[in-house]
Design an enzyme around this catalytic site. Structure first.
Site, PDB file in Angstrom:
ATOM      1  N   GLU A  33      15.169  75.149 -21.368  1.00 47.07           N
ATOM      2  CA  GLU A  33      15.477  74.594 -22.696  1.00 47.07           C
ATOM      3  C   GLU A  33      14.168  74.261 -23.408  1.00 47.07           C
ATOM      4  O   GLU A  33      13.316  73.578 -22.859  1.00 47.07           O
ATOM      5  CB  GLU A  33      16.343  73.339 -22.565  1.00 47.07           C
ATOM      6  CG  GLU A  33      16.601  72.601 -23.866  1.00 47.07           C
ATOM      7  CD  GLU A  33      17.164  73.497 -24.966  1.00 47.07           C
ATOM      8  OE1 GLU A  33      16.519  73.576 -26.049  1.00 47.07           O
ATOM      9  OE2 GLU A  33      18.220  74.130 -24.750  1.00 47.07           O
ATOM     10  N   SER A  35      13.658  72.476 -26.166  1.00 45.80           N
ATOM     11  CA  SER A  35      13.550  71.170 -26.822  1.00 45.80           C
ATOM     12  C   SER A  35      14.246  70.089 -26.011  1.00 45.80           C
ATOM     13  O   SER A  35      15.428  70.211 -25.685  1.00 45.80           O
ATOM     14  CB  SER A  35      14.173  71.222 -28.231  1.00 45.80           C
ATOM     15  OG  SER A  35      14.267  69.929 -28.792  1.00 45.80           O
ATOM     16  N   MET A  38      17.495  68.799 -27.224  1.00 44.00           N
ATOM     17  CA  MET A  38      18.670  69.671 -27.188  1.00 44.00           C
ATOM     18  C   MET A  38      19.329  69.707 -25.816  1.00 44.00           C
ATOM     19  O   MET A  38      20.183  70.567 -25.564  1.00 44.00           O
ATOM     20  CB  MET A  38      18.290  71.083 -27.644  1.00 44.00           C
ATOM     21  CG  MET A  38      18.020  71.184 -29.133  1.00 44.00           C
ATOM     22  SD  MET A  38      19.450  70.740 -30.155  1.00 44.00           S
ATOM     23  CE  MET A  38      20.532  72.125 -29.819  1.00 44.00           C
ATOM     24  N   TYR A  39      18.939  68.814 -24.905  1.00 42.85           N
ATOM     25  CA  TYR A  39      19.653  68.739 -23.635  1.00 42.85           C
ATOM     26  C   TYR A  39      21.132  68.477 -23.927  1.00 42.85           C
ATOM     27  O   TYR A  39      21.498  67.512 -24.576  1.00 42.85           O
ATOM     28  CB  TYR A  39      19.130  67.587 -22.770  1.00 42.85           C
ATOM     29  CG  TYR A  39      17.727  67.745 -22.252  1.00 42.85           C
ATOM     30  CD1 TYR A  39      17.132  68.993 -22.095  1.00 42.85           C
ATOM     31  CD2 TYR A  39      16.976  66.624 -21.895  1.00 42.85           C
ATOM     32  CE1 TYR A  39      15.849  69.112 -21.602  1.00 42.85           C
ATOM     33  CE2 TYR A  39      15.688  66.730 -21.407  1.00 42.85           C
ATOM     34  CZ  TYR A  39      15.125  67.977 -21.262  1.00 42.85           C
ATOM     35  OH  TYR A  39      13.845  68.086 -20.782  1.00 42.85           O
ATOM     36  N   GLY A  40      21.988  69.368 -23.452  1.00 46.87           N
ATOM     37  CA  GLY A  40      23.411  69.232 -23.723  1.00 46.87           C
ATOM     38  C   GLY A  40      23.903  70.173 -24.797  1.00 46.87           C
ATOM     39  O   GLY A  40      25.107  70.358 -24.962  1.00 46.87           O
ATOM     40  N   GLY A  41      22.979  70.746 -25.586  1.00 44.32           N
ATOM     41  CA  GLY A  41      23.371  71.744 -26.563  1.00 44.32           C
ATOM     42  C   GLY A  41      23.626  71.219 -27.963  1.00 44.32           C
ATOM     43  O   GLY A  41      23.437  70.035 -28.266  1.00 44.32           O
ATOM     44  N   CYS A  43      26.411  70.789 -29.788  1.00 44.87           N
ATOM     45  CA  CYS A  43      27.520  69.885 -30.094  1.00 44.87           C
ATOM     46  C   CYS A  43      27.117  68.417 -30.000  1.00 44.87           C
ATOM     47  O   CYS A  43      27.351  67.649 -30.921  1.00 44.87           O
ATOM     48  CB  CYS A  43      28.703  70.158 -29.170  1.00 44.87           C
ATOM     49  SG  CYS A  43      30.109  69.078 -29.486  1.00 44.87           S
ATOM     50  N   HIS A 431      55.551  55.519 -31.357  1.00 46.37           N
ATOM     51  CA  HIS A 431      55.566  55.112 -32.760  1.00 46.37           C
ATOM     52  C   HIS A 431      54.685  53.877 -32.946  1.00 46.37           C
ATOM     53  O   HIS A 431      54.678  52.991 -32.085  1.00 46.37           O
ATOM     54  CB  HIS A 431      57.010  54.803 -33.170  1.00 46.37           C
ATOM     55  CG  HIS A 431      57.136  54.190 -34.536  1.00 46.37           C
ATOM     56  ND1 HIS A 431      57.111  54.953 -35.693  1.00 46.37           N
ATOM     57  CD2 HIS A 431      57.266  52.895 -34.927  1.00 46.37           C
ATOM     58  CE1 HIS A 431      57.242  54.149 -36.742  1.00 46.37           C
ATOM     59  NE2 HIS A 431      57.340  52.900 -36.304  1.00 46.37           N
TER      60      HIS A 431
END
Length: 443
Positions: A33, A35, A38-41, A43, A431
Site C-alpha cells: 500500500e 499510503s 489508505m490502510y483499509g481502502g 471506503c 413499529h
C-alpha cells in the site's frame, strides 16, 4: 528477492479481506500500500464511511470543523484496526510502497525512503481502486482551489460558496452535505436532464427538495474556464448560449472516477486493459495473465465497496471453496445515494421497464403516510415497487425516503430469493419503522 504465495496490491475492501483469510490459513501474504492513510481502502478512508459521517453530522447541524474532526478520529481508528488485521497475522506482511509490474509475477516496489526492492508472488491480486476524473477544463487541474472527493472531506474551513462540477450521485451527495453545513452550493452539469437514470417523478422530487434546501443548479451548461483570484476562484460557463461567471471559495470536481492502472507497469505484463484503463477480467475475475486477479474498482463496472467484497467471495471460492461463484450470478445489486432523505434502488425502475417493454404492476406510496417518517420529521419522498403481474415477483424498487438504504435490502433479499411481493406485504414488522411501510406500499 522475497517470494510470497500471495501478493495483494492495494489495501481495499476485497483485497484486505482476502489477505486476512489467507494469512489466517497459514499462507504467506504481502499487502503493498503506497499510503498509510489508505490502510483499509477507499471506503473507510475517503469514501462511504467518512462521507456518511459528515452527512449525518451535517443533518444534526454540527459545526463543520468539529464534524471533520469526528470524521478523522473515526477513520484513524479504522485504519489502525485494518493495519493490524493483516500485520498481526504470523504470515501477513504490510509493506509501505508503490508497486509496479516488472513481469507477470515480479513487482518492483518503490519504498518511502527512495530505495527500491523486488518481490515475487505465486498469485497476485490487483486491488488499486479508482481515481477522480478531472475534466480538461482550462485552468481546473492547476487551480489551488480545486477539490476532489478526497480533499473535500479534509477541509479545515467550511467554504462559504462551493461550485460543484457534476450533478451525478457523488456530486449530489456533496451538494446536499455542504448545504446542510451552511455553504452556498452551485452545481454545474453538462446534462440537460437531472439524474436521467431515475424515474421522472422521483427526479423532479429530488430536484425540488435540493433546490428548496438552497442548492442552485445549472443544467445543460459547458464549463469553459477556471481562473484563480487572490482569495477566490472564478468559474466561467456557457448556459443557453450566454457566457456566465460565478465566484466561489472552492471548486469541487465530481465528474466520476477511473480505474487506477496508469502507473502499474501493465505494459510489462500479459494483463489486458480496456479503452478506459480498466483491467479486463473473466467471469471468475481472472485477468489475461495466469494466476493474476483484479478486485474492485480497478476492473471497472459498479464502484461499490460491497461489490469489492463480493469479488473476494468469488476469488476465495476458487482458491479454497467449491468453485461455483461467478460474477454473472450477481444480478440483484441495490445502491443508495446519501442525499437527505436518501435515494435507494434495486432492479428495474419504471422508466427502464417501459423502455424494455416489460409488463409490470406498479405500487406507489408517499413517504408522508409512514408514521416513522413523521417521527423523523422528514416526510419527503415516495416508495415505488414494480411487480411481475404473472409471477408476483418483484422486478425492482425505487425509494426516496428516510432510511431507504435499510429498507431496500429487504426488497433485494426478496428479489434474490424469488419470493412473491405478498410475503413483504403481509409480513409483521416492528413499529415504528420505515420498513413497515411495505404493508401499505404493497396493498
Amino acid at each position: 528477492m522475497e517470494k510470497y504465495e500471495n501478493i495483494i496490491i492495494g489495501f481495499g475492501k476485497g483485497g484486505k479481506t482476502l489477505a486476512k483469510t489467507l494469512a489466517a490459513k497459514g499462507q504467506s501474504v504481502l499487502v503493498i500500500e503506497k499510503s498509510q492513510r489508505m490502510y483499509g481502502g477507499t471506503c473507510i478512508n475517503i469514501g462511504c464511511i467518512p462521507s456518511k459521517s459528515l452527512i449525518l453530522n451535517g443533518e444534526k447541524k454540527m459545526d463543520f470543523v468539529t464534524a471533520v474532526e469526528h470524521k478523522e478520529k473515526l477513520t484513524k481508528m479504522l485504519r489502525n484496526k485494518n493495519y493490524h488485521m493483516i500485520a498481526d497475522e504470523a504470515t501477513g506482511v504490510v509493506l509501505d510502497g508503490t508497486a509496479r509490474f516488472i513481469s507477470d509475477h515480479i513487482l518492483e516496489v518503490a519504498l518511502p525512503d527512495g530505495t527500491k526492492m523486488q518481490v515475487e508472488g505465486e498469485k497476485i491480486f490487483i486491488n488499486t481502486g479508482a481515481l477522480p476524473i478531472i475534466l480538461p477544463i482550462a485552468g481546473l487541474a492547476q487551480s489551488k482551489y480545486l477539490l476532489d472527493s478526497t480533499s473535500a472531506m479534509d477541509q479545515e474551513k467550511l467554504p462559504e460558496t462551493l461550485v460543484i462540477i457534476g450533478a451525478g450521485y457523488i456530486g449530489l451527495e456533496f451538494a446536499s452535505m455542504f448545504a446542510s453545513y451552511g455553504s452556498k452550493v452551485i452545481v454545474l452539469d453538462a446534462h440537460t436532464e437531472f439524474i436521467p437514470r431515475e424515474d421522472d417523478d422521483i427526479s423532479e422530487m429530488i430536484y425540488r427538495d435540493l433546490t428548496n434546501a438552497g442548492i442552485e443548479f445549472h443544467l445543460g451548461v459547458t464549463v469553459d474556464q477556471v481562473v484563480d483570484k487572490d482569495a477566490t476562484v472564478e468559474i466561467s460557463f456557457t448556459e443557453n448560449g450566454e457566457m456566465k461567471k460565478v465566484v466561489a471559495d472552492k471548486v469541487l470536481a465530481a465528474t466520476g472516477r477511473k480505474p487506477n492502472t496508469a502507473e502499474l507497469g501493465l505494459e510489462n505484463t500479459t494483463i489486458s486493459v480496456d479503452d478506459r484503463g480498466a483491467i479486463v477480467v473473466n467471469d471468475l475475475l481472472q485477468t489475461t495473465a495466469k494466476d493474476v486477479w483484479a478486485i474492485g474498482d480497478v476492473k471497472g463496472g459498479l464502484q461499490f465497496t460491497y461489490i469489492s467484497l463480493d469479488d473476494y467471495r468469488i476469488i476465495l471460492d476458487q482458491l479454497i471453496g467449491e468453485k461455483k461463484r461467478r460474477v454473472s450470478d450477481r444480478e440483484v445489486v441495490p445502491y443508495s445515494v446519501f442525499i437527505t432523505p436518501p435515494l435507494s434502488n434495486v432492479g428495474l425502475t419504471e422508466k427502464e421497464a417501459k423502455k424494455k417493454g416489460i409488463a409490470y404492476k406498479l405500487f406507489k406510496f408517499m413517504s408522508a403516510g409512514v408514521p416513522k417518517a413523521q417521527v423523523l420529521e422528514d416526510p419527503k419522498g415516495i416508495f415505488k415497487v414494480l411487480v411481475d403481474p404473472e409471477t408476483n415477483q418483484i422486478l425492482g424498487a425505487s425509494i426516496y425516503a428516510e432510511e431507504s438504504h435499510e429498507v431496500i435490502n429487504l426488497i433485494a433479499l426478496a428479489m434474490k430469493g424469488k419470493l412473491p411481493y405478498t410475503l413483504l406485504r403481509d409480513h409483521i414488522y416492528s413499529h415504528p419503522t420505515m420498513s413497515e411501510a411495505l404493508n401499505d406500499v404493497l396493498k
